[in-house]
Design a protein around this motif. Structure first.
Motif, PDB file in Angstrom:
ATOM      1  N   ALA A  15      -6.932  14.981  49.100  1.00 38.65           N
ATOM      2  CA  ALA A  15      -5.880  15.668  48.722  1.00 38.65           C
ATOM      3  C   ALA A  15      -6.015  17.134  48.334  1.00 38.65           C
ATOM      4  CB  ALA A  15      -5.401  14.852  47.446  1.00 38.65           C
ATOM      5  N   LEU A  16      -5.342  17.985  48.721  1.00 35.90           N
ATOM      6  CA  LEU A  16      -5.495  19.377  48.600  1.00 35.90           C
ATOM      7  C   LEU A  16      -4.400  19.759  47.848  1.00 35.90           C
ATOM      8  CD1 LEU A  16      -6.323  20.912  51.910  1.00 35.90           C
ATOM      9  CD2 LEU A  16      -7.919  20.130  50.215  1.00 35.90           C
ATOM     10  N   LEU A  17      -4.425  20.119  46.295  1.00 37.55           N
ATOM     11  CA  LEU A  17      -3.419  20.782  45.670  1.00 37.55           C
ATOM     12  C   LEU A  17      -3.651  22.171  45.171  1.00 37.55           C
ATOM     13  CD1 LEU A  17      -3.563  17.415  43.773  1.00 37.55           C
ATOM     14  CD2 LEU A  17      -1.152  18.275  44.014  1.00 37.55           C
ATOM     15  N   ILE A  18      -3.263  22.922  46.146  1.00 39.08           N
ATOM     16  CA  ILE A  18      -3.610  24.333  46.180  1.00 39.08           C
ATOM     17  C   ILE A  18      -2.365  25.332  46.726  1.00 39.08           C
ATOM     18  CG2 ILE A  18      -5.113  26.167  47.018  1.00 39.08           C
ATOM     19  CD1 ILE A  18      -7.322  24.166  47.485  1.00 39.08           C
ATOM     20  N   LEU A  19      -2.088  26.436  45.801  1.00 37.98           N
ATOM     21  CA  LEU A  19      -1.066  27.186  46.374  1.00 37.98           C
ATOM     22  C   LEU A  19      -1.193  27.616  47.645  1.00 37.98           C
ATOM     23  CD1 LEU A  19      -0.966  29.521  43.108  1.00 37.98           C
ATOM     24  CD2 LEU A  19       0.828  27.859  43.755  1.00 37.98           C
ATOM     25  N   GLU A  21       1.138  29.802  48.959  1.00 37.45           N
ATOM     26  CA  GLU A  21       2.095  31.090  49.141  1.00 37.45           C
ATOM     27  C   GLU A  21       1.207  32.615  48.872  1.00 37.45           C
ATOM     28  OE1 GLU A  21       3.685  31.808  44.673  1.00 37.45           O
ATOM     29  OE2 GLU A  21       5.194  30.970  46.005  1.00 37.45           O
ATOM     30  N   SER A  22      -0.012  32.412  48.432  1.00 35.29           N
ATOM     31  CA  SER A  22      -0.717  33.567  48.446  1.00 35.29           C
ATOM     32  C   SER A  22      -1.907  33.634  49.632  1.00 35.29           C
ATOM     33  CB  SER A  22      -1.513  33.673  46.943  1.00 35.29           C
ATOM     34  OG  SER A  22      -2.270  32.699  46.906  1.00 35.29           O
ATOM     35  N   TYR A  23      -2.180  34.866  49.878  1.00 31.09           N
ATOM     36  CA  TYR A  23      -3.320  35.030  50.641  1.00 31.09           C
ATOM     37  C   TYR A  23      -4.594  34.506  50.173  1.00 31.09           C
ATOM     38  CZ  TYR A  23      -6.725  37.553  53.848  1.00 31.09           C
ATOM     39  OH  TYR A  23      -7.661  37.897  54.622  1.00 31.09           O
ATOM     40  N   TRP A  24      -4.971  34.611  48.852  1.00 38.14           N
ATOM     41  CA  TRP A  24      -6.137  33.988  48.324  1.00 38.14           C
ATOM     42  C   TRP A  24      -6.100  32.526  48.495  1.00 38.14           C
ATOM     43  CZ3 TRP A  24      -9.898  36.456  44.802  1.00 38.14           C
ATOM     44  CH2 TRP A  24     -10.695  35.494  44.167  1.00 38.14           C
ATOM     45  N   SER A  25      -5.064  31.787  48.196  1.00 36.48           N
ATOM     46  CA  SER A  25      -5.329  30.420  48.561  1.00 36.48           C
ATOM     47  C   SER A  25      -5.329  29.956  49.738  1.00 36.48           C
ATOM     48  CB  SER A  25      -3.842  29.741  47.694  1.00 36.48           C
ATOM     49  OG  SER A  25      -4.065  30.052  46.380  1.00 36.48           O
ATOM     50  N   HIS A  47       0.195  19.222  49.658  1.00 35.83           N
ATOM     51  CA  HIS A  47       1.126  19.317  48.987  1.00 35.83           C
ATOM     52  C   HIS A  47       1.772  20.574  49.087  1.00 35.83           C
ATOM     53  CE1 HIS A  47       4.397  18.860  46.399  1.00 35.83           C
ATOM     54  NE2 HIS A  47       3.842  19.020  45.254  1.00 35.83           N
ATOM     55  N   PRO A  48       2.521  21.191  50.104  1.00 35.85           N
ATOM     56  CA  PRO A  48       2.964  22.400  50.186  1.00 35.85           C
ATOM     57  C   PRO A  48       3.722  22.812  48.881  1.00 35.85           C
ATOM     58  CG  PRO A  48       3.768  21.085  52.008  1.00 35.85           C
ATOM     59  CD  PRO A  48       3.418  20.329  50.951  1.00 35.85           C
ATOM     60  N   ARG A  49       3.435  23.851  48.268  1.00 34.18           N
ATOM     61  CA  ARG A  49       3.910  24.389  46.956  1.00 34.18           C
ATOM     62  C   ARG A  49       3.618  25.664  46.807  1.00 34.18           C
ATOM     63  NH1 ARG A  49       0.409  24.690  42.509  1.00 34.18           N
ATOM     64  NH2 ARG A  49      -1.585  23.610  42.809  1.00 34.18           N
ATOM     65  N   GLY A  50       4.413  26.435  45.784  1.00 37.82           N
ATOM     66  CA  GLY A  50       4.316  27.537  45.258  1.00 37.82           C
ATOM     67  C   GLY A  50       4.224  27.636  43.918  1.00 37.82           C
ATOM     68  N   MET A  51       4.365  28.803  43.358  1.00 42.15           N
ATOM     69  CA  MET A  51       4.048  28.820  42.062  1.00 42.15           C
ATOM     70  C   MET A  51       5.008  28.195  41.327  1.00 42.15           C
ATOM     71  SD  MET A  51       1.549  31.096  41.194  1.00 42.15           S
ATOM     72  CE  MET A  51       1.837  31.590  39.402  1.00 42.15           C
ATOM     73  N   GLU A  52       6.281  28.045  41.444  1.00 42.75           N
ATOM     74  CA  GLU A  52       7.540  27.317  40.947  1.00 42.75           C
ATOM     75  C   GLU A  52       7.698  25.941  41.122  1.00 42.75           C
ATOM     76  OE1 GLU A  52       8.521  28.990  38.436  1.00 42.75           O
ATOM     77  OE2 GLU A  52       7.476  30.681  38.988  1.00 42.75           O
ATOM     78  N   GLN A  53       7.052  25.181  42.287  1.00 40.80           N
ATOM     79  CA  GLN A  53       7.106  23.956  42.500  1.00 40.80           C
ATOM     80  C   GLN A  53       6.227  22.981  41.659  1.00 40.80           C
ATOM     81  OE1 GLN A  53       6.041  25.171  46.653  1.00 40.80           O
ATOM     82  NE2 GLN A  53       7.715  23.460  47.149  1.00 40.80           N
ATOM     83  N   PRO A  54       6.571  21.766  41.419  1.00 41.90           N
ATOM     84  CA  PRO A  54       5.924  20.960  40.595  1.00 41.90           C
ATOM     85  C   PRO A  54       4.577  20.512  41.237  1.00 41.90           C
ATOM     86  CG  PRO A  54       8.160  19.883  41.015  1.00 41.90           C
ATOM     87  CD  PRO A  54       7.901  21.145  41.950  1.00 41.90           C
ATOM     88  N   ARG A  55       3.523  20.676  40.196  1.00 39.64           N
ATOM     89  CA  ARG A  55       2.175  20.355  40.533  1.00 39.64           C
ATOM     90  C   ARG A  55       1.586  19.163  40.017  1.00 39.64           C
ATOM     91  NH1 ARG A  55       0.988  26.567  38.281  1.00 39.64           N
ATOM     92  NH2 ARG A  55       2.969  27.445  39.219  1.00 39.64           N
TER      93      ARG A  55
END
Length: 403
Positions: A15-19, A21-25, A47-55
């Motif tokens: 499982a990959l739970l990593i942002l 939306e950023s270049y770093w991630s 899990h495609p997510r950005g800063m505001e999505q549930p984690r």
């Protein structure tokens, strides 16, 4: 139920739970994918997510391990419920046996950024840290300040408005303008990430402050797109983020195979500073030194020496030497050597040119001459330096895999 069976029964399910939306991630994800590819392939739950999505990691997910940017307690708890080997790739939180860290080394990044400006003759170094809403304990600032002060320089910290919580740094514009105005010039400013670096440059542009001669800007975290959208390209610390991803995957596989967590975080040191126009400073009010430095940069592809400078500037050698040491704290000959070796390093890191081609482009009479010069300046052969600084992998890159 989200559980699914892999078409490849022998593949690890990770499982990959990593942002994303950023270049770093995304670069971390590139490194993880690269490790998995050279080790038979993994079956990822992403899990495609950005800063505001549930984690969180769903309770009914089944797999062998997790790599996550553990940034809050609900996410930590959702992962802990699975009792699986887990690697944390975030600067947030503490390293522990349950959630061991593999991260870019923030202390080394702070030291490198500060040393970069110190070595270029800056006496004043500013710092803009992470936005308050990020929740980071800023470990870069103490190292940056210590490095600057040990060299006899002075460090200045931007203090944001604590009542401004918005993600858009533009909301700090008024306070940032006042801070930049107040700084003695010339000053080198280190920004936590590229968005802040861009905002600093926009502030300078609006105030008629010259970048990079009055204010030079260096970002700790790179984002090529934001740099491209800035008034001029922004220098940055190359933090080898793909290597973080690659090493985190390798560390996870070690834990899955029964290895014990490390007592301390696995820290990936930065590679160096990638110099762009934002730090191409020509120092001082001494126009003669400015002209000399510009002439050195313009003729970096030929083997110029101090006599060439003296002739071009129509000045005595002694006067030139004295003015260089007063302004830059080094001799004209040292400035020529440092400039040439910086260009060599950049070509070795960012191109696949042969050593013969590089020696020709940098004004050396032959490859052996370039080899001797580079080893004398760095202690390494060009080949060894290139091997220790692998190029950033591209999507179709089939180079070796840091094993």
């Amino acid at each position: 139920m989200i559980q699914r069976v892999s078409a490849y029964s022998d593949r690890l399910r990770i499982a990959l739970l990593i942002l994303n939306e950023s270049y770093w991630s995304r670069r971390i994800l590139h490194g993880i994918a690269r490790y998995a590819d050279v080790n038979g392939g993994w079956d990822f739950w992403l899990h495609p997510r950005g800063m505001e999505q549930p984690r969180r990691l769903p309770a009914d997910w089944r797999g062998q391990g997790v790599i996550s940017r553990i940034s809050n307690e609900p996410l930590r708890q959702s992962i802990a419920l699975h009792n699986l080997p887990t690697i944390n790739v975030s600067w947030l939180g503490d390293h522990c046996a349950r959630f061991p860290k593999v991260i870019a080394d923030p202390l080394a990044a702070g030291q490198l950024a500060s040393s970069f400006f110190v070595e270029r003759g800056f006496e004043h170094i500013g710092y803009v840290g992470p936005p308050l809403y990020y929740g980071y304990q800023d470990v870069i600032l103490p190292e940056l300040t210590k490095t600057a002060e040990n060299a006899g320089c002075r460090a200045y910290q931007f203090v944001p408005d604590p009542d401004v919580k918005q993600a858009d740094f533009d909301f700090q514009r008024v306070r940032l303008v006042d801070w930049v105005r107040s700084l003695p010039k010339p000053v080198g400013i280190v920004a936590w990430h590229m968005i802040q670096a861009r905002e600093i440059m926009l502030t300078c542009s609006a105030e008629g402050i010259n970048v990079p001669n009055e204010v030079a800007v260096l970002a700790v975290e790179n984002d090529p797109l934001v740099s491209q959208l800035s008034p001029i390209p922004v220098s940055y610390v190359e933090q080898r983020i793909e290597r973080v991803g690659f090493e985190s995957a390798q560390e996870l596989q070690r834990l899955i195979s029964g290895g014990k967590p490390r007592d301390k975080p696995l820290l990936i040191p930065p590679e160096g500073v990638v110099e762009m126009a934002s730090t191409d400073t020509v120092f001082a009010n001494d126009t003669l030194v400015q002209d000399a430095v510009a002439f050195i940069k313009q003729n970096c592809d030929v083997a110029i020496n101090v006599s060439d400078l003296v002739q071009h500037l129509d000045v005595s050698r002694r006067s030139l030497e004295d003015r260089f040491r007063k302004v830059l704290k080094r001799s004209p000959a040292e400035e020529i050597r440092f400039t040439r070796v910086r260009i060599l390093k950049n070509l070795l890191k960012t191109t696949d040119l042969t050593l013969v081609e590089i020696s020709r482009q940098t004004g050396h009479s032959c490859e052996k001459s370039m080899l001797r010069f580079f080893k004398r300046m760095t202690g390494l052969t060009p080949g060894a330096y290139r091997q220790s600084h692998p190029q950033v992998p591209r999507d179709n890159d089939q180079e070796d895999s840091w094993d």
